[in-house]
Write an enzyme that holds these catalytic residues in place. Structure first.
Site, PDB file in Angstrom:
ATOM      1  N   MET A 370       0.813  -1.207   0.000  1.00  0.00           N
ATOM      2  CA  MET A 370       0.000   0.000   0.000  1.00  0.00           C
ATOM      3  C   MET A 370       0.850   1.261   0.000  1.00  0.00           C
ATOM      4  SD  MET A 370      -3.125   0.614  -0.349  1.00  0.00           S
ATOM      5  CE  MET A 370      -3.405  -1.153  -0.207  1.00  0.00           C
ATOM      6  N   ASP A 371       1.904   1.297   0.799  1.00  0.00           N
ATOM      7  CA  ASP A 371       2.727   2.498   0.897  1.00  0.00           C
ATOM      8  C   ASP A 371       3.395   2.837  -0.428  1.00  0.00           C
ATOM      9  OD1 ASP A 371       2.753   4.209   3.020  1.00  0.00           O
ATOM     10  OD2 ASP A 371       4.235   3.121   4.183  1.00  0.00           O
ATOM     11  N   ASP A 372       3.993   1.836  -1.082  1.00  0.00           N
ATOM     12  CA  ASP A 372       4.673   2.104  -2.344  1.00  0.00           C
ATOM     13  C   ASP A 372       3.688   2.438  -3.452  1.00  0.00           C
ATOM     14  OD1 ASP A 372       7.752   1.599  -2.300  1.00  0.00           O
ATOM     15  OD2 ASP A 372       6.891   0.113  -0.966  1.00  0.00           O
ATOM     16  N   ARG A 446      -1.776   7.519   5.408  1.00  0.00           N
ATOM     17  CA  ARG A 446      -1.122   7.873   4.141  1.00  0.00           C
ATOM     18  C   ARG A 446      -2.016   7.534   2.947  1.00  0.00           C
ATOM     19  NH1 ARG A 446       3.904   9.156   3.659  1.00  0.00           N
ATOM     20  NH2 ARG A 446       4.339   7.855   1.839  1.00  0.00           N
TER      21      ARG A 446
END
Length: 623
Positions: A370-372, A446
């Site tokens: 998810m972050d990338d 985020r």
């Protein structure tokens, strides 16, 4: 230095450091354990690459404390037993240091004075067991038959996180075979034991809970598949198939150092020779993790190519660099080539979504996170408005991100709805961090920040409204949020606040509590700094010094929810501007986390990209 001067300084620094491929390949530093493991692996496989082994020993020695210990981070007490055992073992196995060496004598005394080899953590005990320094327990609670349990079973392979799966599958193969490999050069670590009766590894493996778990798994599989001998053969075959299917083009297992290390031993346990192409490819993949830190060779846990490049490209654009600038264009092309088109493990619990995410490393093809994904999508947004081809990729990625929201309203790192309460309660060291993939404040915040700011998701829609409810419910009593992948409460609070602001709730009571907490922990010099000890203490623990990264996170959080700058924010901005060239230990202190109280990361990119982002947001909002 003025704000614009600071921004321009950082832009030019990043322009200089970009690779020809368009990426930023700053080191992803993982302490010393990967260097130690690499030495042990090469010696065990009898790959006598003396140049690499010697260079890794030189880095280990450079990081040893005067009392003989190694630390996870600067304020890790007098030293860390696990890190010290790893360093001691690697230096001995290298052959370049003898037990009589003063450095090793000091390390030996530190280990024995702090409980002995028995006090090492589970990951290291497994490494020691595989290489013949520890005994396998007579009974291992996770049988290889685990891999055959269906999805509806309360415990099954896919009820755990993909990070846990990547390590558990090779481990249960090796454990089934009780596999160990020693060589003529293997050291003898028996003098490091104090009292094996106090060993948590053995106690866990032979506990009543573990035996019940083992019985549940084997009995369930027998009912489904029949004869035990056939079941075991099928289990081992399925485990090997899982590992080979999850091997990346560079030969590594999911592009992780530790899972690849375990896979090599699992393949050996299955009868593969040291010269087998699968093993040779895995070792070659680990070789590509090499980088240089202060002139020393270091083996990274993986590469951070996509993460660094996406974050930096986004920060540059926020600072006014056009999406058509050659620097951003090159980064865009690098990122577009790494969008994933294969169905990975994430599809088990998300059958309706098509692929479209991004992974962390240079070679990830089947494990998006998810972050990338959200970080890359931020970086592509500007170009997506200008280029139809980029828009198609951007839209595909955004749809994947939305589809990965958990039923509780939050977002996890890798998969959907894999927060098994049963797995988190298992008597395994850091079971929650290794085996589960729950919604976390940093991932949820985020993702909300991306969806609310860049993806035109309506504030009243279920994505953001459910995310807001999850963040409110999971806020700490003091107003902070805990971070899963960064250090720690400052990181989590930054992510949560920016997410809530993007969801349109900037006057929310939870936001006011968080702002009050952030201001209360600000240092006198205007900055912020948090210790990795926050994990061990289970509460915010100050570093007693300010870092560029923590200060940038805190300032960016305050900017996101404040109509006007105040004294705290102005002081933070001044700290960043006067500290951009800061090169002491504060900028080497880990800000990233892989596993609480065990694996921490120093991202060499953070000191540039996060101050740039915070300064750009400050200037854009307040001129």
């Amino acid at each position: 230095m003025k704000t614009t001067e600071g921004i321009n300084f950082l832009i030019e620094k990043l322009r200089t450091d970009q690779s020809e491929a368009g990426s930023w390949e700053y080191p992803f530093e993982a302490g010393t354990f990967t260097d130690a493991y690499m030495i042990v692996l090469l010696r065990t496989l009898e790959i006598n690459d003396e140049a690499l082994i010697k260079s890794l020993t030189e880095r280990l020695v450079s990081r040893q404390e005067s009392n003989g210990a190694w630390k996870l981070y600067r304020d890790d007490g007098d030293g860390n037993v696990t890190s010290t055992v790893e360093g001691y073992y690697a230096l001995l196995y290298s052959g370049y240091y003898k037990p009589e060496d003063e450095r090793l004598q000091k390390a030996n005394r530190f280990i024995l004075a702090n409980g002995g080899i028995e006090k090492t953590t589970l990951l290291t005990k497994i490494m020691l067991t595989l290489t013949g320094q520890y005994q396998w327990p007579k009974f291992f609670p996770l049988p290889v038959e685990l891999i055959l349990l269906p999805l509806y079973s309360p415990v099954n392979l896919f009820s755990m996180s993909v990070y846990g799966r990547a390590h558990i599958v090779p481990l249960i193969v090796a454990a089934d075979k009780k596999y160990q490999l020693k060589t003529a050069k293997s050291p003898d670590l028996s003098n490091l034991f104090v009292s094996s009766r106090e060993d948590s590894f053995i106690a866990w493996a032979e506990s009543d809970e573990a035996r019940k778990l083992h019985s549940f798994i084997t009995d369930s599989v027998k009912k489904l598949f029949g004869l035990p001998k056939d079941v075991r053969r099928l289990s081992l075959s399925r485990a090997k198939l899982y590992m080979t299917n999850a091997t990346e083009p560079d030969g590594t297992l999911f592009s992780y150092f530790t899972s690849t290390f375990f896979m090599i031993f699992a393949l050996l346990a299955l009868g593969h020779k040291k010269e087998d192409p699968l093993i040779k490819a895995a070792v070659a993949g680990l070789y590509t993790f090499q980088t240089k830190v202060k002139g020393h060779t270091h083996i990274q846990f993986t590469t951070a190519s996509v993460w660094n490049t996406s974050l930096i490209s986004y920060a540059l654009q926020e600072a006014g660099v056009s999406a058509t600038d050659p620097m951003v264009e090159k980064a865009t092309m690098f990122l577009l080539k790494r969008q994933q088109s294969k169905y990975g493990d994430w599809a088990i619990h998300n059958k309706k979504s098509k692929p479209g995410g991004w992974g962390f490393s240079n070679v990830n093809t089947i494990q998006p996170d998810m972050d990338d994904s959200t970080s890359t999508l931020r970086a592509l947004t500007g170009k997506a408005s200008l280029d139809k081809t980029v828009y198609v990729s951007w839209n595909k990625g955004t749809n994947w991100v939305v589809a990965m929201q958990n039923r509780d309203g939050g977002w996890a790192a890798f998969e959907k709805n894999t927060n098994s309460l049963l797995l988190s309660l298992l008597p395994i060291q850091e079971a929650k961090g290794i085996l589960t993939d729950p919604s976390t404040p940093d991932l949820t915040g985020r993702t909300m920040e991306y969806l609310g700011t860049f993806a035109n998701v309506t504030k009243e829609g279920p994505e953001l409204s459910n995310g807001v409810r999850w963040l409110r419910k999971n806020q700490e009593k003091n107003g902070s949020w805990e971070g899963q992948w960064g250090v720690q409460y400052i990181y989590g609070t930054w992510a949560a606040l920016t997410g809530l602001a993007a969801a349109g709730v900037s006057t929310d009571e939870s936001i006011q509590k968080a702002v009050k907490w952030l201001k209360a922990i600000q240092n006198k010099d205007g900055g912020w700094g948090e210790s990795c000890l926050s994990d061990r203490n289970k509460t915010y623990t100050p570093l007693a010094a300010s870092t560029l990264t923590h200060t940038a996170w805190a300032l960016d959080a305050l900017v996101s929810v404040s109509d006007q700058p105040d004294k705290n924010m102005i002081e933070a901005m001044h700290f960043l501007l006067k500290s951009l060239n800061q090169v002491d230990w504060r900028e080497e202190y880990p800000a990233g986390k892989g596993l609480a109280d065990r694996i921490y990361f120093h991202y060499h990119s953070y000191r540039y990209l996060f101050p740039l982002l915070a300064l750009a947001h400050y200037q854009n909002k307040y001129n």
